[in-house]
Write an enzyme that holds these catalytic residues in place. Structure first.
Site, PDB file in Angstrom:
ATOM      1  N   GLY A 192      46.758  34.380  52.210  1.00 53.05           N
ATOM      2  CA  GLY A 192      46.693  35.807  51.905  1.00 53.05           C
ATOM      3  C   GLY A 192      46.360  36.612  53.143  1.00 53.05           C
TER       4      GLY A 192
ATOM      5  CB  ILE B 208      40.329  40.779  50.599  1.00 49.76           C
ATOM      6  CG1 ILE B 208      40.057  41.970  49.674  1.00 49.76           C
ATOM      7  CG2 ILE B 208      39.207  39.751  50.499  1.00 49.76           C
ATOM      8  CD1 ILE B 208      38.651  42.481  49.657  1.00 49.76           C
TER       9      ILE B 208
ATOM     10  NE  ARG C 237      45.587  42.925  58.111  1.00 49.18           N
ATOM     11  CZ  ARG C 237      45.990  43.617  57.041  1.00 49.18           C
ATOM     12  NH1 ARG C 237      46.604  42.977  56.043  1.00 49.18           N
ATOM     13  NH2 ARG C 237      45.810  44.930  56.950  1.00 49.18           N
TER      14      ARG C 237
ATOM     15  CE  LYS D 277      32.007  41.935  43.957  1.00 51.47           C
ATOM     16  NZ  LYS D 277      33.434  41.701  43.767  1.00 51.47           N
TER      17      LYS D 277
END
EC number: 1.1.1.17
Length: 388
Positions: free
Chosen positions: A9, A13, A15, A213
């Site tokens: 991916g 997120i 990178r 979270k």
């Protein structure tokens, strides 16, 4: 030979969160993606910038020492890279895990290294690495499953960092909030020891971190987006300046807080402080976060273990209050036919075509016998009847 991490991916997120911290930990990062444009951009640019944004200002880090492979056209190269990697991470979206599992399984199977590779899924979902692990086992031949753990170890993680909508001309560069949390369970690594990644907070029990979270950051973010969208707000910060919306978000977070305090070893005071910190974070105008971006993919966000039904179902099972969460669910159900979001169009179609009972089951995964089911069914009916 230096340390190497494979990151599935190449999105924001991947990178701007995962690769940034792998880079800082001294890893060469090999991005794996199926998007031709993304792979080509990473191959043609030897560096990109990650800019942390906060009230104190901006701080930019330049990311280098990476490569990129298109797994669609160069699968054998990906297999070879995994065969010699120290870490495999991913940030592809929970629904894509089943598609990346076959090549990861082949890469793990090709390993001859004495130390197993660490596999860590970095997704907004509970037990994402367990899910990926299950798919990898399905793609591992039966006679190799028993020895799989000599070649790979699997650890769940909880990630928390807001990545706002990026400027159209930003290229590979990523603007991201300064705050982050990356918690990973350390138990699976046993005597071998976990990878050396300073940004990771290694914990014995991950569930409190993941639920706190997901049921605070993700619940509040999405609640703000859905109420904001309904009231014509464009940005998350603008929505939270509306006292009524802010009050509704706090009511939802009071309910999720009651679950977190009851279930985990977290005090009321600690959770209250956490809630205040989160609301302050998502109110940050410097992030320039768009309401429709945060609200997109309502089908996933309404699903069984996600940010609304996940906590509400547990509260219902415990006989605790969940009325405000149902208000948020109703707003999510009203997030229909939003330009650029296929799921919002599909949601509109489901609510139009299916009877309320079928729509409730299909959208939320709740069984009819579940104590939460009647409350959700009421909201589905209300939205279907077009009543405000």
């Amino acid at each position: 030979m230096g340390k190497k991490a494979i990151q599935f991916g190449g999105g924001n997120i991947g990178r701007g969160f995962v690769a940034e911290f792998l880079h800082k930990a001294g890893y060469e990062v090999v991005f794996v993606d199926v998007m031709d444009k993304m792979v080509e951009a990473l191959q043609q640019n030897k560096s990109y910038k990650v800019t942390e944004v906060s009230e104190e200002g901006e701080h930019t880090t330049t990311i280098t020492n990476y490569r990129a492979i298109n797994s669609k056209t160069h699968e054998s190269d990906v297999i070879q890279e995994i065969a010699t990697a120290d870490v495999v991470t991913c940030a592809v979206g929970p629904n894509i895990l089943k598609f990346i599992a076959p090549v990861i399984a082949k890469g793990i199977d090709a390993r001859t290294e004495s130390k197993p590779v660490a596999v860590i899924a970095c997704e907004n979902a509970i037990g994402a690495t367990d899910t990926l692990h299950g798919f990898i086992k399905q793609h591992t031949s039966q006679d190799r499953v028993e020895s799989l753990y000599d070649r790979a170890q699997f650890a769940n993680s909880a990630i928390d960092r807001i990545v706002p909508q990026q400027a159209p001309n930003s290229g590979l560069d990523v603007r991201i909030e300064k705050f982050y949390e990356w918690a990973v369970e350390k138990t699976p690594f046993g005597s071998v020891g976990h990878p050396d990644i300073p940004a990771i907070h290694w914990v014995d029990n991950l569930e409190p971190y993941i639920e706190r979270k997901l049921f605070t950051v993700n619940t509040s973010h999405a609640t703000t987006a859905y109420f904001g969208h309904f009231r014509g707000k464009k940005m998350i910060a603008d929505a939270l300046e509306d006292k009524e919306i802010r009050g509704l978000v706090h009511k939802v977070l009071e309910e999720t807080a009651s679950l977190i305090v009851a279930k985990h070893d977290i005090s009321e005071e600690e959770q209250k402080e956490y809630v205040e910190k989160i609301v302050s974070r998502i109110s940050n105008p410097y992030l320039e976060d768009n309401v429709d971006r945060v609200g997109r993919a309502p089908l996933r966000k309404l699903s069984r273990k996600e940010r609304f039904i996940g906590p509400a179902s547990q509260l219902a099972e415990r006989g605790m209050k969940y009325d405000s969460l149902m208000d948020a669910v109703e707003m999510a159900l009203r997030f229909q036919n939003v330009p650029g979001d296929d799921e919002s169009a599909e949601l509109a179609n489901i609510l139009q075509e299916q009877p309320a009972e079928d729509a409730t089951t299909n959208l939320t995964g709740l069984e009819k016998e579940h104590p939460l089911y009647p409350a959700v069914l009421d909201r589905v009916r209300k939205v279907q009847q077009g009543t405000k």
